[in-house]
Design a protein around this motif. Sequence first.
Motif, PDB file in Angstrom:
ATOM      1  N   GLY A  24       0.799  -1.226   0.000  1.00  0.00           N
ATOM      2  CA  GLY A  24       0.000   0.000   0.000  1.00  0.00           C
ATOM      3  C   GLY A  24       0.822   1.261   0.000  1.00  0.00           C
ATOM      4  N   LEU A  25       1.914   1.265  -0.732  1.00  0.00           N
ATOM      5  CA  LEU A  25       2.773   2.460  -0.752  1.00  0.00           C
ATOM      6  C   LEU A  25       2.214   3.553  -1.658  1.00  0.00           C
ATOM      7  CD1 LEU A  25       6.327   0.901  -0.779  1.00  0.00           C
ATOM      8  CD2 LEU A  25       5.276   2.243   1.023  1.00  0.00           C
ATOM      9  N   ALA A  84     -16.463  -3.922  -2.987  1.00  0.00           N
ATOM     10  CA  ALA A  84     -16.427  -3.171  -1.722  1.00  0.00           C
ATOM     11  C   ALA A  84     -16.022  -1.726  -1.964  1.00  0.00           C
ATOM     12  CB  ALA A  84     -15.460  -3.836  -0.748  1.00  0.00           C
ATOM     13  N   VAL A  85     -15.011  -1.518  -2.823  1.00  0.00           N
ATOM     14  CA  VAL A  85     -14.551  -0.152  -3.103  1.00  0.00           C
ATOM     15  C   VAL A  85     -15.648   0.638  -3.797  1.00  0.00           C
ATOM     16  CG1 VAL A  85     -12.961   1.200  -4.480  1.00  0.00           C
ATOM     17  CG2 VAL A  85     -12.122  -0.709  -3.167  1.00  0.00           C
ATOM     18  N   GLN A  86     -16.321  -0.021  -4.739  1.00  0.00           N
ATOM     19  CA  GLN A  86     -17.364   0.682  -5.477  1.00  0.00           C
ATOM     20  C   GLN A  86     -18.505   1.087  -4.543  1.00  0.00           C
ATOM     21  OE1 GLN A  86     -16.184   0.995  -8.539  1.00  0.00           O
ATOM     22  NE2 GLN A  86     -17.679   2.628  -8.750  1.00  0.00           N
ATOM     23  N   LEU A  87     -18.826   0.197  -3.609  1.00  0.00           N
ATOM     24  CA  LEU A  87     -19.846   0.526  -2.605  1.00  0.00           C
ATOM     25  C   LEU A  87     -19.413   1.749  -1.803  1.00  0.00           C
ATOM     26  CD1 LEU A  87     -20.928  -2.894  -1.060  1.00  0.00           C
ATOM     27  CD2 LEU A  87     -22.367  -1.259  -2.236  1.00  0.00           C
ATOM     28  N   THR A  88     -18.155   1.739  -1.349  1.00  0.00           N
ATOM     29  CA  THR A  88     -17.637   2.871  -0.577  1.00  0.00           C
ATOM     30  C   THR A  88     -17.735   4.152  -1.384  1.00  0.00           C
ATOM     31  OG1 THR A  88     -16.022   1.286   0.199  1.00  0.00           O
ATOM     32  CG2 THR A  88     -15.739   3.558   0.898  1.00  0.00           C
ATOM     33  N   GLU A  89     -17.372   4.065  -2.661  1.00  0.00           N
ATOM     34  CA  GLU A  89     -17.378   5.278  -3.471  1.00  0.00           C
ATOM     35  C   GLU A  89     -18.794   5.820  -3.633  1.00  0.00           C
ATOM     36  OE1 GLU A  89     -15.639   5.051  -7.338  1.00  0.00           O
ATOM     37  OE2 GLU A  89     -15.681   7.226  -7.539  1.00  0.00           O
ATOM     38  N   LEU A  90     -19.747   4.921  -3.891  1.00  0.00           N
ATOM     39  CA  LEU A  90     -21.141   5.364  -4.045  1.00  0.00           C
ATOM     40  C   LEU A  90     -21.622   6.037  -2.763  1.00  0.00           C
ATOM     41  CD1 LEU A  90     -22.723   2.360  -5.945  1.00  0.00           C
ATOM     42  CD2 LEU A  90     -22.539   4.702  -6.754  1.00  0.00           C
ATOM     43  N   ALA A  91     -21.319   5.394  -1.624  1.00  0.00           N
ATOM     44  CA  ALA A  91     -21.779   5.945  -0.352  1.00  0.00           C
ATOM     45  C   ALA A  91     -21.111   7.284  -0.079  1.00  0.00           C
ATOM     46  CB  ALA A  91     -21.484   4.969   0.782  1.00  0.00           C
ATOM     47  N   LEU A  92     -19.823   7.390  -0.373  1.00  0.00           N
ATOM     48  CA  LEU A  92     -19.072   8.609  -0.085  1.00  0.00           C
ATOM     49  C   LEU A  92     -19.538   9.752  -0.979  1.00  0.00           C
ATOM     50  CD1 LEU A  92     -16.886   9.109   1.945  1.00  0.00           C
ATOM     51  CD2 LEU A  92     -15.203   8.874   0.144  1.00  0.00           C
ATOM     52  N   LYS A  93     -19.835   9.440  -2.234  1.00  0.00           N
ATOM     53  CA  LYS A  93     -20.270  10.478  -3.169  1.00  0.00           C
ATOM     54  C   LYS A  93     -21.562  11.100  -2.697  1.00  0.00           C
ATOM     55  CE  LYS A  93     -20.522  11.360  -8.081  1.00  0.00           C
ATOM     56  NZ  LYS A  93     -20.482  10.789  -9.423  1.00  0.00           N
ATOM     57  N   LYS A  94     -22.418  10.255  -2.079  1.00  0.00           N
ATOM     58  CA  LYS A  94     -23.696  10.757  -1.588  1.00  0.00           C
ATOM     59  C   LYS A  94     -23.518  11.526  -0.285  1.00  0.00           C
ATOM     60  CE  LYS A  94     -28.285  10.754  -1.268  1.00  0.00           C
ATOM     61  NZ  LYS A  94     -29.165  11.312  -2.271  1.00  0.00           N
ATOM     62  N   THR A  95     -22.716  10.971   0.643  1.00  0.00           N
ATOM     63  CA  THR A  95     -22.674  11.550   1.980  1.00  0.00           C
ATOM     64  C   THR A  95     -21.646  12.665   2.106  1.00  0.00           C
ATOM     65  OG1 THR A  95     -21.149   9.809   2.623  1.00  0.00           O
ATOM     66  CG2 THR A  95     -23.456   9.449   3.128  1.00  0.00           C
ATOM     67  N   TYR A 106      -7.717   8.462  -6.168  1.00  0.00           N
ATOM     68  CA  TYR A 106      -7.165   7.525  -5.189  1.00  0.00           C
ATOM     69  C   TYR A 106      -8.230   6.672  -4.538  1.00  0.00           C
ATOM     70  CZ  TYR A 106      -2.781   9.757  -5.907  1.00  0.00           C
ATOM     71  OH  TYR A 106      -1.645  10.221  -6.498  1.00  0.00           O
ATOM     72  N   LEU A 107      -9.494   7.115  -4.635  1.00  0.00           N
ATOM     73  CA  LEU A 107     -10.569   6.315  -4.044  1.00  0.00           C
ATOM     74  C   LEU A 107     -10.785   5.022  -4.833  1.00  0.00           C
ATOM     75  CD1 LEU A 107     -12.440   6.362  -1.705  1.00  0.00           C
ATOM     76  CD2 LEU A 107     -14.079   7.601  -3.052  1.00  0.00           C
ATOM     77  N   PRO A 108     -11.046   5.099  -6.161  1.00  0.00           N
ATOM     78  CA  PRO A 108     -11.142   3.838  -6.907  1.00  0.00           C
ATOM     79  C   PRO A 108      -9.843   3.030  -6.863  1.00  0.00           C
ATOM     80  CG  PRO A 108     -11.644   5.716  -8.324  1.00  0.00           C
ATOM     81  CD  PRO A 108     -11.422   6.247  -6.971  1.00  0.00           C
ATOM     82  N   LEU A 109      -8.728   3.727  -6.656  1.00  0.00           N
ATOM     83  CA  LEU A 109      -7.446   3.018  -6.635  1.00  0.00           C
ATOM     84  C   LEU A 109      -7.238   2.194  -5.367  1.00  0.00           C
ATOM     85  CD1 LEU A 109      -4.759   5.299  -8.291  1.00  0.00           C
ATOM     86  CD2 LEU A 109      -5.671   3.131  -9.069  1.00  0.00           C
ATOM     87  N   ILE A 110      -8.164   2.332  -4.376  1.00  0.00           N
ATOM     88  CA  ILE A 110      -8.065   1.443  -3.216  1.00  0.00           C
ATOM     89  C   ILE A 110      -8.165  -0.002  -3.701  1.00  0.00           C
ATOM     90  CG2 ILE A 110      -9.100   0.792  -1.008  1.00  0.00           C
ATOM     91  CD1 ILE A 110     -10.139   3.537  -0.677  1.00  0.00           C
ATOM     92  N   ALA A 115      -2.292  -3.605   0.015  1.00  0.00           N
ATOM     93  CA  ALA A 115      -2.552  -3.972   1.402  1.00  0.00           C
ATOM     94  C   ALA A 115      -3.895  -4.682   1.524  1.00  0.00           C
ATOM     95  CB  ALA A 115      -2.530  -2.731   2.289  1.00  0.00           C
ATOM     96  N   VAL A 116      -4.885  -4.250   0.721  1.00  0.00           N
ATOM     97  CA  VAL A 116      -6.226  -4.836   0.832  1.00  0.00           C
ATOM     98  C   VAL A 116      -6.198  -6.297   0.382  1.00  0.00           C
ATOM     99  CG1 VAL A 116      -8.619  -4.599   0.142  1.00  0.00           C
ATOM    100  CG2 VAL A 116      -7.226  -2.568   0.431  1.00  0.00           C
ATOM    101  N   LEU A 117      -5.615  -6.530  -0.793  1.00  0.00           N
ATOM    102  CA  LEU A 117      -5.494  -7.919  -1.260  1.00  0.00           C
ATOM    103  C   LEU A 117      -4.570  -8.701  -0.329  1.00  0.00           C
ATOM    104  CD1 LEU A 117      -6.266  -9.922  -3.459  1.00  0.00           C
ATOM    105  CD2 LEU A 117      -4.217  -9.257  -4.694  1.00  0.00           C
ATOM    106  N   GLY A 118      -3.530  -8.022   0.170  1.00  0.00           N
ATOM    107  CA  GLY A 118      -2.578  -8.683   1.066  1.00  0.00           C
ATOM    108  C   GLY A 118      -3.266  -9.210   2.314  1.00  0.00           C
ATOM    109  N   VAL A 119      -4.134  -8.392   2.928  1.00  0.00           N
ATOM    110  CA  VAL A 119      -4.844  -8.830   4.133  1.00  0.00           C
ATOM    111  C   VAL A 119      -5.707 -10.043   3.811  1.00  0.00           C
ATOM    112  CG1 VAL A 119      -6.651  -8.189   5.743  1.00  0.00           C
ATOM    113  CG2 VAL A 119      -4.809  -6.613   5.290  1.00  0.00           C
ATOM    114  N   ALA A 120      -6.438  -9.976   2.679  1.00  0.00           N
ATOM    115  CA  ALA A 120      -7.326 -11.088   2.327  1.00  0.00           C
ATOM    116  C   ALA A 120      -6.524 -12.380   2.128  1.00  0.00           C
ATOM    117  CB  ALA A 120      -8.106 -10.740   1.068  1.00  0.00           C
ATOM    118  N   LEU A 121      -5.395 -12.280   1.430  1.00  0.00           N
ATOM    119  CA  LEU A 121      -4.608 -13.487   1.151  1.00  0.00           C
ATOM    120  C   LEU A 121      -3.921 -14.005   2.410  1.00  0.00           C
ATOM    121  CD1 LEU A 121      -3.046 -12.605  -2.303  1.00  0.00           C
ATOM    122  CD2 LEU A 121      -4.847 -14.235  -1.809  1.00  0.00           C
ATOM    123  N   LEU A 122      -3.386 -13.087   3.231  1.00  0.00           N
ATOM    124  CA  LEU A 122      -2.714 -13.527   4.459  1.00  0.00           C
ATOM    125  C   LEU A 122      -3.705 -14.197   5.402  1.00  0.00           C
ATOM    126  CD1 LEU A 122      -0.290 -10.559   5.150  1.00  0.00           C
ATOM    127  CD2 LEU A 122       0.314 -12.902   4.607  1.00  0.00           C
TER     128      LEU A 122
END
Lengths: 193, 196
Positions: A24-25, A84-95, A106-110, A115-122
Amino acid sequence: MTELLLIIVSAALVNNFVLVQFLGLCPLMGVSSRVDSAIGMSFATTFVLTLSSVVAYLIQSFILTPLDITWLRTLAFIVAIAVAVQLTELALKKTSPLLHSVLGIYLPLITTNCAVLGVALLNTNRAHSLLESAFYGIGAAAGFSLVLVLFAGVRERLALADIPAPFEGTAIALITAGFMALAFMGFAGMIRL
Amino acid sequence: MSWLVPIGLGMLGLGLITGLGAWLLDIANRRFKTESDPLVARIDQELPQTQCGQCGHPGCHPYAEAIAAGEAINRCPPGGQDTVDRLAELLGRDTLPLDAEPETVGQDTVAWIIEADCIGCTKCIQACPVDAIVGAAKLMHTVITDACTGCDLCVAPCPVDCIEMIPRPVPANRWVPPKPSVIATDRYPQAGLAHG
């Protein structure tokens, strides 16, 4: 309980995803020029990390393992993270449209934040349970947020400092990140997990 | 043909995951539907709503849209430096000095109709964006000073040049005496020069 607490401390400090495992650099360099946007990015990433680590666990144990297709793990997790990211973006755009415009690309780039894929795989590699997966995600997000906000604070001060021309901009930022990684080495070996 | 089984299962599994994801996103898309860009509305609220067009746009809302799309935030003379600062705060951008002719900056002016010259043509009434001019055809017009924003859009249309911009009159209960000059050289600049 102690186990869960140790997982959080381990993911947040000892095996910090950004400064120890170097995952996640890109958001660390991209969104750290102002503390406000760094805090916003921290919340968005925390939400995505926790959500996607839980969803990844559910996918792993209820779809991939029963169908015996764990070799499609990476692909399946990427799809789940993208949702999950797309959900976050939709919610954030509204709120919070302001935060949405500040975070920008950088939001869609999450989605591609390793780090996100890393956590899931680890999580699946270490055979964490549902609760352990969730806490590992929260710990990783806490570590990411901590480093991002600290780094943004340092960079805000660096913007005012008198820096020799060859070191200006990304160069001094990378050197600073290196120093922070050295500081985080102080946690090494505290917990063996 | 047993090698086909894992491929089929893989397609089934991934299909299941993507299908669920698409369904979730569809729900979220309907739940978080946004009619218009909410950012434009927030910017529009900060603008003074004089609709004067001095920013180069036909009104405040078009300028708000342009700001949201990335235009400079310092093009609004009626709003003054305060508006620029508030917009910078709102958008997280760096503040800029107001982009206007120096003599118009910081002067709070209102339109004033020289009533003896007014021929009652109603052209200034049509030009006024805030309906601050009263009057009827062939009758004398006058400016409601409290409502006037000082945008000077009424000055150009007047065929007899009877409108001028004057400093906004200060009501008697808010008048503050000018500060006295404290240092002698302020009071007598010539004397200060003589002594070097």
